[in-house]
Design a protein around this motif. Sequence first.
Motif, short mmCIF file in Angstrom:
data_model
loop_
_atom_site.label_atom_id
_atom_site.label_comp_id
_atom_site.label_asym_id
_atom_site.label_seq_id
_atom_site.Cartn_x
_atom_site.Cartn_y
_atom_site.Cartn_z
N HIS A 5 8.33 6.20 6.64
CA HIS A 5 7.72 7.47 6.27
C HIS A 5 6.62 7.30 5.23
CE1 HIS A 5 10.71 10.60 7.97
NE2 HIS A 5 10.81 9.47 8.64
N THR A 6 6.66 6.22 4.49
CA THR A 6 5.53 5.84 3.64
C THR A 6 4.92 4.59 4.26
OG1 THR A 6 6.54 6.73 1.63
CG2 THR A 6 4.78 5.11 1.35
N LEU A 7 3.71 4.74 4.78
CA LEU A 7 3.03 3.67 5.50
C LEU A 7 1.83 3.19 4.70
CD1 LEU A 7 2.47 2.03 8.16
CD2 LEU A 7 1.06 3.99 8.87
N LEU A 8 1.80 1.90 4.44
CA LEU A 8 0.67 1.28 3.77
C LEU A 8 -0.06 0.39 4.77
CD1 LEU A 8 3.23 1.44 1.64
CD2 LEU A 8 1.60 0.34 0.11
N THR A 9 -1.37 0.52 4.86
CA THR A 9 -2.14 -0.28 5.81
C THR A 9 -3.31 -0.94 5.10
OG1 THR A 9 -3.49 1.65 6.42
CG2 THR A 9 -1.55 1.19 7.77
N THR A 10 -3.67 -2.12 5.58
CA THR A 10 -4.81 -2.83 5.01
C THR A 10 -5.44 -3.72 6.06
OG1 THR A 10 -5.53 -4.29 3.21
CG2 THR A 10 -3.39 -4.77 4.21
N ARG A 11 -6.72 -3.95 5.91
CA ARG A 11 -7.42 -4.83 6.85
C ARG A 11 -7.01 -6.28 6.64
NH1 ARG A 11 -9.51 -5.21 11.80
NH2 ARG A 11 -11.12 -6.79 11.93
N SER A 12 -6.94 -6.71 5.39
CA SER A 12 -6.62 -8.10 5.10
C SER A 12 -6.03 -8.23 3.71
CB SER A 12 -7.87 -8.97 5.23
OG SER A 12 -7.61 -10.32 4.89
N LEU A 13 -5.06 -9.12 3.58
CA LEU A 13 -4.49 -9.46 2.27
C LEU A 13 -3.80 -10.81 2.41
CD1 LEU A 13 -1.31 -7.32 1.42
CD2 LEU A 13 -1.88 -8.19 3.68
N PRO A 14 -3.47 -11.46 1.29
CA PRO A 14 -2.82 -12.77 1.40
C PRO A 14 -1.48 -12.72 2.13
CG PRO A 14 -3.74 -12.49 -0.79
CD PRO A 14 -3.87 -11.17 -0.10
N SER A 15 -0.57 -11.80 1.73
CA SER A 15 0.77 -11.75 2.32
C SER A 15 1.37 -10.38 2.13
CB SER A 15 1.67 -12.82 1.67
OG SER A 15 3.03 -12.57 1.95
N THR A 16 1.84 -9.75 3.21
CA THR A 16 2.51 -8.45 3.08
C THR A 16 3.79 -8.60 2.26
OG1 THR A 16 3.72 -8.75 5.17
CG2 THR A 16 1.59 -7.63 5.28
N GLN A 17 4.50 -9.72 2.44
CA GLN A 17 5.74 -9.95 1.72
C GLN A 17 5.51 -10.02 0.21
OE1 GLN A 17 10.03 -11.25 1.85
NE2 GLN A 17 8.74 -10.66 3.55
N GLU A 18 4.49 -10.78 -0.19
CA GLU A 18 4.20 -10.92 -1.62
C GLU A 18 3.73 -9.60 -2.23
OE1 GLU A 18 4.76 -13.55 -3.67
OE2 GLU A 18 5.82 -14.30 -1.91
N PHE A 19 2.94 -8.84 -1.51
CA PHE A 19 2.47 -7.55 -2.01
C PHE A 19 3.64 -6.60 -2.22
CE2 PHE A 19 0.90 -3.26 -1.83
CZ PHE A 19 -0.32 -3.30 -2.49
N MET A 20 4.55 -6.56 -1.25
CA MET A 20 5.70 -5.67 -1.36
C MET A 20 6.65 -6.12 -2.46
SD MET A 20 5.45 -3.12 0.80
CE MET A 20 7.04 -2.53 1.40
N ARG A 21 6.79 -7.41 -2.65
CA ARG A 21 7.62 -7.91 -3.73
C ARG A 21 7.06 -7.47 -5.09
NH1 ARG A 21 8.92 -14.22 -2.68
NH2 ARG A 21 9.75 -13.98 -4.80
N SER A 22 5.75 -7.48 -5.20
CA SER A 22 5.11 -7.11 -6.47
C SER A 22 5.19 -5.62 -6.75
CB SER A 22 3.65 -7.56 -6.46
OG SER A 22 3.55 -8.96 -6.32
#
Length: 280
Positions: free
Chosen positions: A50-67
């Motif tokens: 229900h909360t959706l985050l989208t991006t064109r490019s980033l290093p890692s979805t896992q690392e971003f979510m952990r942060s």
Amino acid sequence: VQGSDVKVAISTQQAAEPSGQSSSGSSSTSSSSFDASVFFKYLTSSSMGHTLLTTRSLPSTQEFMRSHSAVLPEGAVLVADRQTKGKGRGGNVWTSPDGCLMFTALRRLQGIKEATKNLIEGGLNAQIKWPNDIYYSGMKIGGALIHTTWSASKFCVLTGIGLNVSNSQPTTCLDDIIFRQLHQQRQGAAVQLTAQEGTMNPGVCKEHLLACVLNHLELCFSMFEFQGFEPLKPLYLTSWMHSNQQVELAEDVTAEGSTGVGLLDRGKKVMLTIVGLSPY
């Protein structure tokens, strides 16, 4: 959300409108190719996605979510068109060619086969290769990386998943698998696809696929939370590649002269058959 060179757009699932259609609201415009409005059309979960985050490019979805997991709501999911430093098991890099669906959700994974039932009749006979690979017909089509922490008397479980959707390389993808399966259902026999026939495949909608996965994930999370792993065990064992597989272990001789079964290639070799799961 913007941090260093990463720009992430946030969309939220709004209350259903009188017509029964759902709508979405976005806090910013993202250059991502992921269409939030199509995704929310197929999402039926109560919180997952229900909360959706989208991006064109980033290093890692896992690392971003952990942060950022401490400030994100339950069920939040981040989707990236491309990862430059995707995380794999044991520190391996997860390659991210165009055509992959790559996301990390704020909970836990179970059951790709069940999720694909809404894409093709009967679903795909996907299998789990221990510990975290997703296979079809002997070829890897995806993987999962689970990161769990304990905070404020709760487990915070981040499920990172990568699925080959339209990228035929380096192994195969869902588009190719489904097209062949549909062709076989129509013809009653395996058919070699030509390049021209391949272009006729409309392809799997990433937004639809992610919604199906999250809808099913939420059911599994709820079941696990209130009933434990036991109700999920039959489905897991059905999908597990290693049932009835024979493995060769070696009897290890320790310095004290005692023996024990281990993976070291010395001592007496023992042939075993994997029959299922047992308590550690």
